[in-house]
Design a protein around this motif. Structure first.
Motif, mmCIF file in Angstrom:
data_model
loop_
_atom_site.group_PDB
_atom_site.id
_atom_site.type_symbol
_atom_site.label_atom_id
_atom_site.label_comp_id
_atom_site.label_asym_id
_atom_site.label_seq_id
_atom_site.Cartn_x
_atom_site.Cartn_y
_atom_site.Cartn_z
ATOM 1 N N VAL A 161 77.516 77.232 15.266
ATOM 2 C CA VAL A 161 78.260 77.740 13.932
ATOM 3 C C VAL A 161 77.490 77.151 12.869
ATOM 4 O O VAL A 161 77.340 76.014 12.927
ATOM 5 C CB VAL A 161 79.776 77.188 14.015
ATOM 6 C CG1 VAL A 161 80.325 77.492 12.806
ATOM 7 C CG2 VAL A 161 80.571 77.656 15.057
ATOM 8 N N ASP A 174 84.667 86.647 24.135
ATOM 9 C CA ASP A 174 84.996 87.137 22.915
ATOM 10 C C ASP A 174 85.688 86.232 22.127
ATOM 11 O O ASP A 174 86.170 85.982 21.082
ATOM 12 C CB ASP A 174 85.257 88.577 22.831
ATOM 13 C CG ASP A 174 84.192 89.497 22.990
ATOM 14 O OD1 ASP A 174 82.836 88.934 22.789
ATOM 15 O OD2 ASP A 174 84.355 90.578 23.295
ATOM 16 N N LEU A 217 84.068 83.087 21.242
ATOM 17 C CA LEU A 217 83.568 83.298 19.685
ATOM 18 C C LEU A 217 84.622 83.402 18.587
ATOM 19 O O LEU A 217 84.319 82.997 17.593
ATOM 20 C CB LEU A 217 82.866 84.564 19.578
ATOM 21 C CG LEU A 217 81.531 84.304 20.572
ATOM 22 C CD1 LEU A 217 80.558 85.685 20.741
ATOM 23 C CD2 LEU A 217 80.501 83.666 20.063
ATOM 24 N N ALA A 218 85.671 83.898 18.844
ATOM 25 C CA ALA A 218 86.756 84.152 17.625
ATOM 26 C C ALA A 218 87.303 82.731 17.542
ATOM 27 O O ALA A 218 87.458 82.327 16.315
ATOM 28 C CB ALA A 218 87.938 85.047 18.176
ATOM 29 N N ARG A 265 84.713 80.806 15.521
ATOM 30 C CA ARG A 265 84.607 81.540 14.060
ATOM 31 C C ARG A 265 85.942 80.749 13.453
ATOM 32 O O ARG A 265 85.669 80.375 12.141
ATOM 33 C CB ARG A 265 84.621 83.075 14.002
ATOM 34 C CG ARG A 265 84.707 83.341 12.578
ATOM 35 C CD ARG A 265 84.325 84.940 12.617
ATOM 36 N NE ARG A 265 83.021 85.295 13.066
ATOM 37 C CZ ARG A 265 82.715 85.989 14.320
ATOM 38 N NH1 ARG A 265 83.892 86.433 14.985
ATOM 39 N NH2 ARG A 265 81.611 86.151 14.719
ATOM 40 N N GLY A 293 85.153 77.274 12.683
ATOM 41 C CA GLY A 293 84.160 77.060 11.565
ATOM 42 C C GLY A 293 85.072 77.159 10.166
ATOM 43 O O GLY A 293 84.553 76.520 9.346
ATOM 44 N N GLU A 294 85.807 78.305 10.037
ATOM 45 C CA GLU A 294 86.670 78.238 9.063
ATOM 46 C C GLU A 294 87.420 77.463 8.608
ATOM 47 O O GLU A 294 87.720 77.097 7.135
ATOM 48 C CB GLU A 294 87.143 80.021 8.814
ATOM 49 C CG GLU A 294 85.846 80.958 8.798
ATOM 50 C CD GLU A 294 86.381 82.393 8.941
ATOM 51 O OE1 GLU A 294 87.409 82.365 9.417
ATOM 52 O OE2 GLU A 294 85.465 83.203 8.813
ATOM 53 N N ASP A 309 80.069 78.601 2.974
ATOM 54 C CA ASP A 309 80.058 79.722 3.809
ATOM 55 C C ASP A 309 80.139 79.435 5.262
ATOM 56 O O ASP A 309 79.009 78.639 5.637
ATOM 57 C CB ASP A 309 79.676 80.707 3.429
ATOM 58 C CG ASP A 309 80.132 81.448 2.029
ATOM 59 O OD1 ASP A 309 81.279 81.439 1.914
ATOM 60 O OD2 ASP A 309 79.246 81.722 1.211
ATOM 61 N N VAL A 310 80.714 79.942 6.415
ATOM 62 C CA VAL A 310 80.174 80.005 7.795
ATOM 63 C C VAL A 310 79.399 81.154 7.620
ATOM 64 O O VAL A 310 79.977 82.566 7.747
ATOM 65 C CB VAL A 310 81.429 80.458 8.568
ATOM 66 C CG1 VAL A 310 80.937 80.371 10.132
ATOM 67 C CG2 VAL A 310 82.598 79.012 8.535
ATOM 68 N N VAL A 313 78.055 82.772 13.611
ATOM 69 C CA VAL A 313 78.567 82.176 14.506
ATOM 70 C C VAL A 313 78.089 83.202 15.925
ATOM 71 O O VAL A 313 78.160 84.265 16.003
ATOM 72 C CB VAL A 313 80.068 82.555 14.737
ATOM 73 C CG1 VAL A 313 81.044 81.903 16.243
ATOM 74 C CG2 VAL A 313 80.741 81.671 13.756
ATOM 75 N N TYR A 314 77.248 82.436 16.972
ATOM 76 C CA TYR A 314 76.547 83.347 17.987
ATOM 77 C C TYR A 314 76.544 82.439 19.176
ATOM 78 O O TYR A 314 76.489 81.059 18.973
ATOM 79 C CB TYR A 314 75.446 83.697 17.237
ATOM 80 C CG TYR A 314 74.274 82.709 17.013
ATOM 81 C CD1 TYR A 314 74.318 82.255 15.650
ATOM 82 C CD2 TYR A 314 73.253 81.985 17.890
ATOM 83 C CE1 TYR A 314 73.438 81.316 15.232
ATOM 84 C CE2 TYR A 314 72.408 81.329 17.425
ATOM 85 C CZ TYR A 314 72.578 80.783 16.235
ATOM 86 O OH TYR A 314 71.629 79.876 15.709
ATOM 87 N N LEU A 370 79.769 87.059 7.250
ATOM 88 C CA LEU A 370 79.706 87.670 8.734
ATOM 89 C C LEU A 370 80.561 89.056 8.473
ATOM 90 O O LEU A 370 81.425 89.189 7.638
ATOM 91 C CB LEU A 370 81.053 86.540 9.393
ATOM 92 C CG LEU A 370 80.487 85.179 9.695
ATOM 93 C CD1 LEU A 370 81.922 84.682 10.241
ATOM 94 C CD2 LEU A 370 79.597 85.395 10.864
#
Lengths: 88, 88
Positions: free
Chosen positions: A6, A53, A56-57, A60, A63-64, A74-75, A78-79, B88
Motif C-alpha cells: 500500500v 480480491d 486487496l479490498a 485498500r 490504507g484509506e 492519498d493512497v 495497492v497491489y 486508484l
C-alpha cells in the motif's frame, strides 16, 4: 504467504518538507537530474494465504482508513508484491 | 515529464517498530487479515524529460547513496511511474 503493498503519498497540493529537503540535497550530492521529489510511505502487509480480491479490498480500505490521513494524503497504489521483496 | 519511484524498506532482520505498531492496530480496527506489517518509504523523483535508462540508473544510485541508510535499509524497487500518480 502473500504480500500486499500500500503506497501513501502526500496530496499534490500539500507542501512536502521532507521531499523538498531531499530535492535540495540531491543536486549537491551529484544527482542534478531530478527536478522535484516527494516523499511518502510504503506499507507491506503480509497475509498467511494467497492474495485474493477480498484481501486487496481490505488492504485498500485499511490504507484509506488507517494507514493514511485522508486530509493530507492519498493512497496512490495497492497491489500484490509478486517479487516478495526480492532485492534488485 | 517523467517520474521515477524509489522504494526503501527496513531490512528484514531489522526491527521495525512503526510496522509493529500498525500491525497491532489493524486487528483492533477490523482488519484481522494481515499477519505482519512493515513500513518503509516511497520517493517520487520527477524529471523534466523522459525516463531513460540513465535516469533509472541515477535514481538507483541516489536511492542507495542518499535516500536509504544501507546499514538498516534496502532499496527494494526502482521503476518508472507510468500512471503519473493517478488515483486508484
Amino acid at each position: 504467504m502473500g504480500r500486499v503493498v500500500v503506497d501513501v503519498m502526500p496530496k499534490p497540493e500539500i507542501l512536502d518538507p521532507q521531499g523538498k529537503a531531499v530535492a535540495g540535497a540531491l543536486p549537491r550530492l551529484g544527482f542534478g537530474q531530478f527536478a522535484s521529489v516527494r516523499q511518502g510511505k510504503r506499507f507491506e502487509l503480509e497475509v498467511d494465504g494467497p492474495v485474493t480480491d477480498e484481501i486487496l479490498a481490505a488492504a485498500r480500505a485499511a490504507g484509506e482508513q488507517v494507514l493514511s490521513n485522508p486530509v493530507i494524503e492519498d493512497v496512490v497504489a495497492v497491489y500484490e508484491d509478486v517479487e516478495q521483496g526480492a532485492a534488485l
